[in-house]
Design a protein around this motif. Structure first.
Motif, PDB file in Angstrom:
ATOM      1  N   HIS A 111       0.814  -1.213   0.000  1.00  0.00           N
ATOM      2  CA  HIS A 111       0.000   0.000   0.000  1.00  0.00           C
ATOM      3  C   HIS A 111       0.860   1.280   0.000  1.00  0.00           C
ATOM      4  CE1 HIS A 111      -3.661   2.278   0.903  1.00  0.00           C
ATOM      5  NE2 HIS A 111      -2.953   2.966   1.774  1.00  0.00           N
ATOM      6  N   HIS A 115       1.112   4.338  -2.802  1.00  0.00           N
ATOM      7  CA  HIS A 115       1.035   5.792  -2.575  1.00  0.00           C
ATOM      8  C   HIS A 115       2.232   6.492  -3.242  1.00  0.00           C
ATOM      9  CE1 HIS A 115      -2.425   6.711  -0.110  1.00  0.00           C
ATOM     10  NE2 HIS A 115      -2.142   5.785   0.787  1.00  0.00           N
ATOM     11  N   SER A 141      -0.159   9.667   5.646  1.00  0.00           N
ATOM     12  CA  SER A 141      -1.527   9.139   5.582  1.00  0.00           C
ATOM     13  C   SER A 141      -2.053   8.953   6.998  1.00  0.00           C
ATOM     14  CB  SER A 141      -1.524   7.824   4.813  1.00  0.00           C
ATOM     15  OG  SER A 141      -0.858   6.849   5.575  1.00  0.00           O
ATOM     16  N   ASP A 310      -6.868   7.018  -0.324  1.00  0.00           N
ATOM     17  CA  ASP A 310      -6.803   5.656  -0.834  1.00  0.00           C
ATOM     18  C   ASP A 310      -7.651   5.455  -2.090  1.00  0.00           C
ATOM     19  OD1 ASP A 310      -5.092   5.122   1.161  1.00  0.00           O
ATOM     20  OD2 ASP A 310      -6.508   4.009   2.407  1.00  0.00           O
TER      21      ASP A 310
HETATM   22 ZN    ZN Z   1      -3.340   5.012   2.245  1.00  0.00          ZN
END
Ligand code: ZN
Ligand code: KG4
Length: 340
Positions: A111, A115, A141, A310
């Motif tokens: 993840h 990003h 984040s 996201d």
């Molecule tokens: Zn995220």
């Protein structure tokens, strides 16, 4: 190469179709914010069940918007972690079934890497050149604050990270302290915008942690708690006044923007990077962006609209630039603090 990306690591059920790691054909996000709002934060069990309900429709919407038939998809990409385990399992298993059924590769994406590589994405009208490397990337984040040197996709060096709260987490907690709407990040930005900087009467501390590229936001959060309490003692009403909440939101955002921008610019200088990027949900914040723009001596890349928080476009993109499958040795064991 056309990749269908799936993202379910937290409270967004998302699917996207991306060509060759750059061109977004569709990027559909079903947010669960209204569901978790009443609890003041994401409830993992509810998030998992909501992903189960939403994922089929979100994937079919992404294919439809991307004018893509399943038979035209070359690979499925899915986030394997980090994130909430129940939500991750929903996306992983859906993606696995789809890839098996279609007989195409299943690519698993980190993840945070997604990003970082989100600055490679473009929409139809945009033909921006690829970002210059090496790049220093600041991931800010809800769950992470990490400063990473991107030598090339797939080759990274972590320079620093938060020692306590993530930047987004601090925004969310301070938002709650000030009685603002969930999630705190966008609410604090809106509330702080009501203050004229020349009228600001409060300045909150900055944790510089000099000589390192690390961050700390828990002291700043405690400073806000102290300010709120002192206001409550001297005030005749139970909650702090709207004016005081605005002032604290402004001072909090000012402190976070100051630290993030200074640390990003210091890292870019010390690593001799050719560019810098600001990614993750907090990159939506225009004060943080402006502070980074002001301090950096190299070009700053920030993901386009809808690409900071996201989404699955970034997952489909990252799978193209660094196609891989998770392994116990490299991914699972280290994430659990075990040696393989
Ligand atoms: Zn995220
Ligand atoms: O990247 P993201 O969607 O999810 C995680 O991977 O955590 O980031 C969500 C975080 C939340 O903490 C939210 O409050 C924050 O990003 N955020 C913002 C803004 N928009 C979202 N923080 C500050 N200002 C904003 N405008």
């Amino acid at each position: 190469m056309r990749i269908l990306g799936i993202e379910t690591s937290c409270d967004e059920t998302a699917a996207a179709v991306v060509d060759d790691g750059r061109l977004i054909r569709s990027n559909v996000v079903a947010s669960q914010i209204p569901i978790h709002e009443r609890f003041g934060g994401v409830v993992p069990e509810i998030a998992s069940r909501q992903h189960i309900l939403a994922i089929g429709q979100v994937v079919s919407d992404a294919l439809k918007e991307g004018a893509t038939l399943l038979a035209e998809v070359d690979a499925i990409a899915v986030t394997y972690g980090p994130g909430l385990s129940g939500p991750l399992l929903v996306g992983m298993n859906f993606a696995k079934g789809l890839a098996l059924g279609l007989g195409i590769p299943l690519l698993t994406v980190n993840h945070l890497e997604a990003h970082m590589l989100s600055v490679w994405l473009v929409t139809g009208e945009d033909s921006a050149p690829e970002p210059a490397l090496p790049m220093v990337s600041l991931i800010v984040s809800g769950g992470h604050t990490e400063l990473v040197l991107v030598e090339r996709p797939g080759r990274y060096r972590v320079l620093g990270r938060t020692l306590d709260d993530a930047a987004g987490e601090a925004f969310d907690k301070v938002g709650r302290l000030l009685g603002l709407e969930y999630p705190g990040g966008p609410s604090i930005e809106r509330t702080a915008a009501l203050v004229c900087p020349a009228d600001a009467t409060i300045s909150l501390p900055r944790a510089w942690l000099r000589g390192t590229h690390d961050f700390s936001f828990s002291g700043l959060k405690t400073a806000v708690v102290r300010e709120v309490r002192s206001a409550q003692v001297t005030s005749t009403v139970e909650t702090i006044s709207a004016e005081r909440a605005q002032m604290l939101a402004w001072a909090f955002q000012d402190s976070v923007a100051d630290v993030l921008s200074q640390k990003l610019s210091d890292a870019a200088k010390s690593e001799g990077s050719h560019s810098a990027s600001l990614v993750g949900g907090v990159a939506n914040n225009s004060t943080v962006r402006a502070a980074c723009e002001r301090r950096l001596m190299v070009p700053l890349y920030v993901p386009g609209p809808g690409l900071c928080t996201d989404n699955a476009g970034m997952v489909a993109g990252a799978a193209y630039w660094n196609p891989r499958k998770i392994s116990y040795e490299q991914d699972i064991a280290p994430s659990l603090g075990l040696s393989a």
